[in-house]
Design an enzyme around this catalytic site. Sequence first.
Site, PDB file in Angstrom:
ATOM      1  N   CYS A   1     -16.546  14.768   2.197  1.00  0.00           N
ATOM      2  CA  CYS A   1     -16.564  13.251   2.626  1.00  0.00           C
ATOM      3  C   CYS A   1     -16.287  13.251   4.114  1.00  0.00           C
ATOM      4  O   CYS A   1     -15.312  13.521   4.572  1.00  0.00           O
ATOM      5  CB  CYS A   1     -15.615  12.359   1.925  1.00  0.00           C
ATOM      6  SG  CYS A   1     -15.654  10.715   2.528  1.00  0.00           S
TER       7      CYS A   1
ATOM      8  N   PHE B   1       0.865  -1.215   0.053  1.00  0.00           N
ATOM      9  CA  PHE B   1      -0.067   0.128  -0.179  1.00  0.00           C
ATOM     10  C   PHE B   1       0.844   1.152  -0.236  1.00  0.00           C
ATOM     11  O   PHE B   1       1.670   1.533   1.013  1.00  0.00           O
ATOM     12  CB  PHE B   1      -0.928   0.046   1.227  1.00  0.00           C
ATOM     13  CG  PHE B   1      -2.337  -0.689   1.052  1.00  0.00           C
ATOM     14  CD1 PHE B   1      -2.369  -1.933   0.516  1.00  0.00           C
ATOM     15  CD2 PHE B   1      -3.537   0.171   1.159  1.00  0.00           C
ATOM     16  CE1 PHE B   1      -3.488  -2.465   0.185  1.00  0.00           C
ATOM     17  CE2 PHE B   1      -4.638  -0.329   0.888  1.00  0.00           C
ATOM     18  CZ  PHE B   1      -4.769  -1.946   0.450  1.00  0.00           C
TER      19      PHE B   1
ATOM     20  N   CYS C   1     -14.490   9.241   6.629  1.00  0.00           N
ATOM     21  CA  CYS C   1     -13.271   8.553   6.110  1.00  0.00           C
ATOM     22  C   CYS C   1     -12.599   8.091   7.229  1.00  0.00           C
ATOM     23  O   CYS C   1     -12.776   8.873   8.365  1.00  0.00           O
ATOM     24  CB  CYS C   1     -12.507   9.528   5.463  1.00  0.00           C
ATOM     25  SG  CYS C   1     -10.728   9.122   4.782  1.00  0.00           S
ATOM     26  N   ASP C   2     -12.134   7.077   7.387  1.00  0.00           N
ATOM     27  CA  ASP C   2     -11.516   6.478   8.440  1.00  0.00           C
ATOM     28  C   ASP C   2      -9.847   6.247   8.268  1.00  0.00           C
ATOM     29  O   ASP C   2      -9.416   5.380   8.999  1.00  0.00           O
ATOM     30  CB  ASP C   2     -11.947   4.768   8.732  1.00  0.00           C
ATOM     31  CG  ASP C   2     -12.074   3.926   7.538  1.00  0.00           C
ATOM     32  OD1 ASP C   2     -11.607   4.257   6.432  1.00  0.00           O
ATOM     33  OD2 ASP C   2     -12.504   2.846   7.639  1.00  0.00           O
ATOM     34  N   THR C   3      -9.411   6.820   7.325  1.00  0.00           N
ATOM     35  CA  THR C   3      -8.027   6.713   7.139  1.00  0.00           C
ATOM     36  C   THR C   3      -7.245   8.091   7.558  1.00  0.00           C
ATOM     37  O   THR C   3      -7.577   9.111   7.201  1.00  0.00           O
ATOM     38  CB  THR C   3      -7.854   6.668   5.570  1.00  0.00           C
ATOM     39  OG1 THR C   3      -8.590   5.603   5.119  1.00  0.00           O
ATOM     40  CG2 THR C   3      -6.119   6.358   5.278  1.00  0.00           C
TER      41      THR C   3
ATOM     42  N   GLU D   1      -6.986   3.177  -5.764  1.00  0.00           N
ATOM     43  CA  GLU D   1      -8.269   3.319  -5.100  1.00  0.00           C
ATOM     44  C   GLU D   1      -8.424   4.968  -5.224  1.00  0.00           C
ATOM     45  O   GLU D   1      -7.845   5.699  -4.385  1.00  0.00           O
ATOM     46  CB  GLU D   1      -8.265   2.639  -3.853  1.00  0.00           C
ATOM     47  CG  GLU D   1      -8.138   1.273  -3.827  1.00  0.00           C
ATOM     48  CD  GLU D   1      -8.180   0.593  -2.389  1.00  0.00           C
ATOM     49  OE1 GLU D   1      -8.204   1.500  -1.381  1.00  0.00           O
ATOM     50  OE2 GLU D   1      -8.171  -0.683  -2.321  1.00  0.00           O
TER      51      GLU D   1
ATOM     52  N   HIS E   1      -9.470  -6.445   7.167  1.00  0.00           N
ATOM     53  CA  HIS E   1      -8.278  -5.875   7.773  1.00  0.00           C
ATOM     54  C   HIS E   1      -8.609  -5.535   9.155  1.00  0.00           C
ATOM     55  O   HIS E   1      -7.841  -5.522  10.142  1.00  0.00           O
ATOM     56  CB  HIS E   1      -7.566  -4.984   7.073  1.00  0.00           C
ATOM     57  CG  HIS E   1      -8.324  -3.784   6.530  1.00  0.00           C
ATOM     58  ND1 HIS E   1      -9.360  -3.965   5.593  1.00  0.00           N
ATOM     59  CD2 HIS E   1      -8.185  -2.471   7.191  1.00  0.00           C
ATOM     60  CE1 HIS E   1      -9.895  -2.519   5.635  1.00  0.00           C
ATOM     61  NE2 HIS E   1      -9.230  -1.881   6.328  1.00  0.00           N
TER      62      HIS E   1
ATOM     63  N   CYS F   1      -6.332  14.999   0.192  1.00  0.00           N
ATOM     64  CA  CYS F   1      -7.374  14.565  -0.526  1.00  0.00           C
ATOM     65  C   CYS F   1      -8.392  15.812  -0.950  1.00  0.00           C
ATOM     66  O   CYS F   1      -8.193  16.770  -0.402  1.00  0.00           O
ATOM     67  CB  CYS F   1      -8.340  13.619   0.540  1.00  0.00           C
ATOM     68  SG  CYS F   1      -9.948  13.136  -0.489  1.00  0.00           S
TER      69      CYS F   1
END
Length: 209
Positions: free
Chosen positions: A45, A24, A48-50, A115, A203, A30
């Site tokens: 958005c 990755f 988002c969990d990142t 992605e 994951h 973003c």
Amino acid sequence: MYSIKEIYYTIQGEGHHTGQPAIFCRFSGCNLWSGLEKDRSTAICQFCDTNFWGTDGIHGGKYDAAGLVDECVRLWSSEHEDQPFIVCTGGEPMLQLDQELLDSFHASGCYVAIESNGTKPILKGIDWVCISPKANAKLVVESGDELKLVYPQDGISIRDYENMDFSHFSLQPLDDAYQQDNIMTCIELCKANPLWKLSLQTHKLVGMP
């Protein structure tokens, strides 16, 4: 130079390639959220969990094309000698991924997946294109290999996407306070609409990054 949050070797946890070993390469930044919690409530958005802000993650930093490819291939080659499977993610990777970098990955024998939220045109020649539409963001990419829809989102229906030119359609339950209800809703939608397949964030289930 490319701003990279982190690079790591893992197993793809969601979507069509679930279970696939992958590197990755997470690009910083973003166009739908700054990545700062103080801005989440006003972001396009908001779920988002990142963590994609900055360059302070594992193997993160500023790279030129050759250096970034070398780092990705090095991390892959330390595990095995098969074709490197590189997932360009973010944030939104198409804010930075360009032809020079894509060509450099391919010159090193890499299989390149992306992605993306689909709000920026995708470079031709990327080996696997996964698009994850977001509510209130104009989708400009309507073809690719996989459409992965986080569900539910206000104002979005699965019917909005079923005629688009994708080979695979994945429905992924939104990870929020109602996650279990979201999972059951997605299961019922997939049962009623076999075009869609359930995508779980495996994951998270097994504690991988």
